[in-house]
Design a protein around this motif. Structure first.
Motif, PDB file in Angstrom:
ATOM      1  N   ARG A  73      -3.800   9.558   4.906  1.00 10.74           N
ATOM      2  CA  ARG A  73      -3.883   8.584   3.813  1.00 10.74           C
ATOM      3  C   ARG A  73      -3.951   7.139   4.298  1.00 10.74           C
ATOM      4  N   THR A  74      -3.516   6.874   5.521  1.00 11.58           N
ATOM      5  CA  THR A  74      -3.500   5.494   6.006  1.00 11.58           C
ATOM      6  C   THR A  74      -4.659   5.163   6.946  1.00 11.58           C
ATOM      7  N   LYS A  77       1.989   1.827  -3.450  1.00  7.38           N
ATOM      8  CA  LYS A  77       0.932   2.403  -4.289  1.00  7.38           C
ATOM      9  C   LYS A  77       0.747   3.891  -4.001  1.00  7.38           C
ATOM     10  N   MET A  78       0.999   4.302  -2.761  1.00  5.43           N
ATOM     11  CA  MET A  78       0.856   5.713  -2.378  1.00  5.43           C
ATOM     12  C   MET A  78       2.071   6.554  -2.778  1.00  5.43           C
ATOM     13  N   GLN A 137       0.830  -1.217   0.000  1.00  9.82           N
ATOM     14  CA  GLN A 137       0.000   0.000   0.000  1.00  9.82           C
ATOM     15  C   GLN A 137       0.860   1.262   0.000  1.00  9.82           C
ATOM     16  N   TYR A 177       5.238   6.234  -1.427  1.00 10.91           N
ATOM     17  CA  TYR A 177       6.202   6.432  -0.346  1.00 10.91           C
ATOM     18  C   TYR A 177       7.393   5.480  -0.435  1.00 10.91           C
TER      19      TYR A 177
END
Length: 152
Positions: free
Chosen positions: A81-82, A50-51, A47, A53
């Motif tokens: 965002r998390t 995908k973001m 994830q 980072y």
């Protein structure tokens, strides 16, 4: 307010990658350092990739590293965002609010002000700020989790 383990572990992964920025890091290494399930970390790393980072390098000598400089990763943005939602109390949710006094209760506004203050503080910090003591962080992450708890 309590953050989910997803947010907590996301921050931990980014901290680990930041203080080990000279190398590619394996998921198992982070799992061992934090005492967290490798399978759980794999989902989080996916994830975070995908973001934008984390960058994952596949192959025999692969691993994970930050995709951005630590100074470019804002903690408030990361938490927004998390986390799935920020419903501190039931009345924050339009779909699940059954509180009969919600239309006239001033507590919702107070909680909203507190939430805004919470994010105002987080927005003031980056990953670089929370990893400025990287030598100390590395020392604690090399020790077994139980030993690190005894030191405190």
């Amino acid at each position: 307010m309590k953050l989910t383990s997803f947010s907590d572990y996301s921050i931990r992964v980014l901290v680990y990658l930041s203080i080990n920025n000279h190398k590619l890091v394996q998921i198992q290494e982070m799992a061992d350092a934090y005492g967290i399930s490798k399978n759980h970390l794999t989902k989080i790393i996916y994830q975070l990739g995908k973001m934008g980072y984390i960058e994952t390098i596949r192959g025999r000598n692969g691993g994970n590293r930050l995709a951005k400089a630590p100074a470019e990763i804002n903690i408030g943005e990361l938490v927004r965002r998390t986390e799935e939602d920020f419903y501190i109390v039931e009345c924050f949710s339009n779909n699940h609010n059954s509180c009969p006094i919600a239309p006239v209760c001033s507590l919702r506004g107070i909680f909203n002000q507190a939430l805004n203050s919470f994010f105002s503080v987080l927005d003031a910090y980056t990953l670089a700020d929370i990893t400025s003591n990287s030598m100390e962080l590395q020392t604690y992450l090399r020790k077994p989790a139980i030993e690190a708890e005894r030191i405190e």
